[in-house]
Design an enzyme around this catalytic site. Structure first.
Site, short mmCIF file in Angstrom:
data_model
loop_
_atom_site.label_atom_id
_atom_site.label_comp_id
_atom_site.label_asym_id
_atom_site.label_seq_id
_atom_site.Cartn_x
_atom_site.Cartn_y
_atom_site.Cartn_z
N LYS A 236 8.78 9.15 -6.72
CA LYS A 236 8.10 10.04 -5.76
C LYS A 236 8.67 9.75 -4.38
O LYS A 236 8.30 8.78 -3.73
CB LYS A 236 6.59 9.80 -5.79
N SER B 175 4.75 1.73 5.08
CA SER B 175 3.96 1.01 6.08
C SER B 175 3.01 0.03 5.42
O SER B 175 2.59 0.20 4.26
CB SER B 175 3.15 2.01 6.92
N GLU C 284 4.57 -2.39 14.67
CA GLU C 284 5.85 -1.76 14.31
C GLU C 284 5.92 -0.36 14.92
O GLU C 284 5.09 0.50 14.62
CB GLU C 284 5.98 -1.69 12.79
#
Length: 488
Positions: A183, A238, A392
């Protein structure tokens, strides 16, 4: 066989190319904001069919046991992709916005050639380990440990280095004997969809062994995490999403591999050449517009040389402007989307509000009226507790921080929820080694050393993830061990 134009019939499920039941969604060029075309938009029903096909292929065929056949299929795929290399490189520049020079490395050629490494590993790996004889409870037995594929793998990948991360998952998983449902991210569906097309038309992979499901719906990744027919989820993205993947997988106690965020430190010791070190730090942070989890985004320099380091870094960044990724000299291309550009800009604004100084950059390039570009940016005047030093950003933004000696530099590097990568520059081998041993990260580069390679395990400490990708360690993430005993 020409690969373009890409039609909506891009899903690969059970060996067949088929349209997504959700219709199509747009694929956009981040450097121009133009719509390139459409990708197949899968639904939960399509994902269900892909999982069923992967389960069936694993349970009812010899795929997991025929090591030589798997190696042959992987080499077929490598050779077919390389034969279409020009088209795939052109696609990566257009869809990902990556600079052209990266397509000869991690944005295409590198990871495709790495398939050969995993093909070789499928043939050379010691699938059975003889433990010899023993007398447990006084009974003489011969024992062995057999290594077997874990089963069906759900691979969920991001948009920043799609070829590298797609192949870093499907390569070792297929070599290990698993079947896979891939995916990819909605921002870069074609990089995966065209691989599915090559698999269907130019290789001998059996139906269901590898399935490619593109979709605009992020929930399909969650479907892989919770479906009991999936044995392992391999996710890159993430840390926040990784936590959700892990929570979803917990319901069925499936294995997870997580390669997550980073806020890596580039440590410069006081015996280093400041100009050389800062130039390399600048080059690193603007490469692919800073859209890499392992990119060093904190520049940690000796306090007494802070002004010199700021000047050297500004000068280097000035020579690395954001530009057209199709130009051979471009290092810093666009961000992937308007949403990502807004995120990066919000962090630059935050740095200003917290009292930071924007030494260079901080806005959109004046010569770019289209595309999701942000200027290479250097932030000074903040310590390691600032949000721009802790979180980040995923853009061409470098935060420079002063240290008061080697121990303090190590402390600053480790003062982070992440532990993915890092770098150190200096001349004293003992001091360098102390830093390498002291910084808690999965990879470290010394004086520009490059650790990226098919045989090198990659992954992080702390909230940068769980497990390792690439190398033998990455291959073994997709295996289970089975102890077998026989009366002697």
């Amino acid at each position: 066989m020409p690969l373009r134009p890409v039609s909506s019939s891009d899903l690969l499920i059970d060996g067949k190319l088929a349209p997504g039941t959700g219709g199509t969604f747009d694929v956009r060029n981040p450097a121009t904001e133009e719509v390139l075309g459409q990708a197949a938009d899968a639904t939960a029903d399509d994902m269900d069919a892909a999982i069923a096909a992967a389960r069936r292929a694993f349970d009812t065929t010899d795929w997991s046991r025929d090591h030589g056949f798997r190696a042959r299929c992987l080499r077929q795929l490598r050779d077919a992709l390389l034969a279409h290399g020009d088209e795939f490189r052109e696609l990566a520049v257009a869809e990902v916005g990556c600079p052209t020079f990266l397509t000869s490395g991690p944005q295409f050629s590198g990871p495709v050639n790495d398939l050969g490494y995993f093909a070789d590993l499928a043939e050379s790996y010691e699938w059975t380990t003889d433990l010899g004889e023993a007398k447990p409870m006084g009974l003489k037995n011969t024992r062995e440990v057999r290594f077997e594929a874990v089963g069906v793998v759900g691979a969920i990948t991001p948009w920043n280095f799609p070829h590298q991360i797609n192949f870093a998952k499907i390569g070792p998983a297929l070599a290990a004997g698993c079947t896979v449902v891939l995916k990819p991210a909605p921002d870069t569906p074609w990089c995966a969809a065209l691989v599915g097309k090559v698999i269907a038309e130019e290789t001998d992979f059996p139906p269901g062994v590898i399935n490619v499901v593109t979709s605009s719906d992020h929930a399909l990744g969650a479907q892989l995490s919770t479906d009991p027919r999936v044995d392992l989820v391999s996710f890159t993205g993430s840390t926040a999403t990784g936590k959700k993947v892990m929570a979803g997988a917990a319901e069925t106690l499936k294995k997870v591999f997580l390669e997550l965020g980073g806020k890596s430190a580039f440590i410069v010791l006081d015996d280093a050449d400041i100009a050389s070190a800062c130039s390399m730090a600048a080059f690193n942070v603007v490469t692919h517009a800073g859209q890499g989890c392992a990119i060093t985004t904190r520049l940690v320099v000796p306090r007494e040389k802070l002004d010199e380091a700021i000047t050297a870094t500004k000068n280097a960044l000035a020579g690395l402007p954001a530009g057209d990724p199709s130009d051979a000299g471009t290092i810093c291309g666009p961000l992937i989307s308007a949403v990502q550009r807004e995120r990066v800009e919000s962090y630059i604004a935050l740095a200003r509000s917290e009292g930071g100084t924007i030494e260079i950059g901080g806005g959109r390039p004046a010569d770019r009226d289209k595309g999701y570009f942000v200027e290479p940016t250097l932030i000074s005047g903040l310590d390691n507790s600032a949000r721009v030093a802790q979180e980040e950003i995923f853009g061409p933004v470098l935060v420079i921080i002063a240290h008061d000696g080697d121990d303090d530099a190590i402390r600053i590097a480790n003062d982070s929820p992440y532990g993915l990568s890092g770098a150190v520059w200096g001349t004293d081998p003992d001091r360098i080694n102390k830093v390498v041993n002291g910084v808690r990260t999965g990879t470290m580069g010394i004086n520009g050393g490059i650790w990226y390679s098919a045989d090198v395990p990659f992954g992080g400490y702390k909230q940068s993830g769980i497990g390792r990708e690439m190398g033998v360690a990455g291959f073994e993430e997709y295996l289970e061990s089975k102890a077998v005993a026989t009366p002697a």
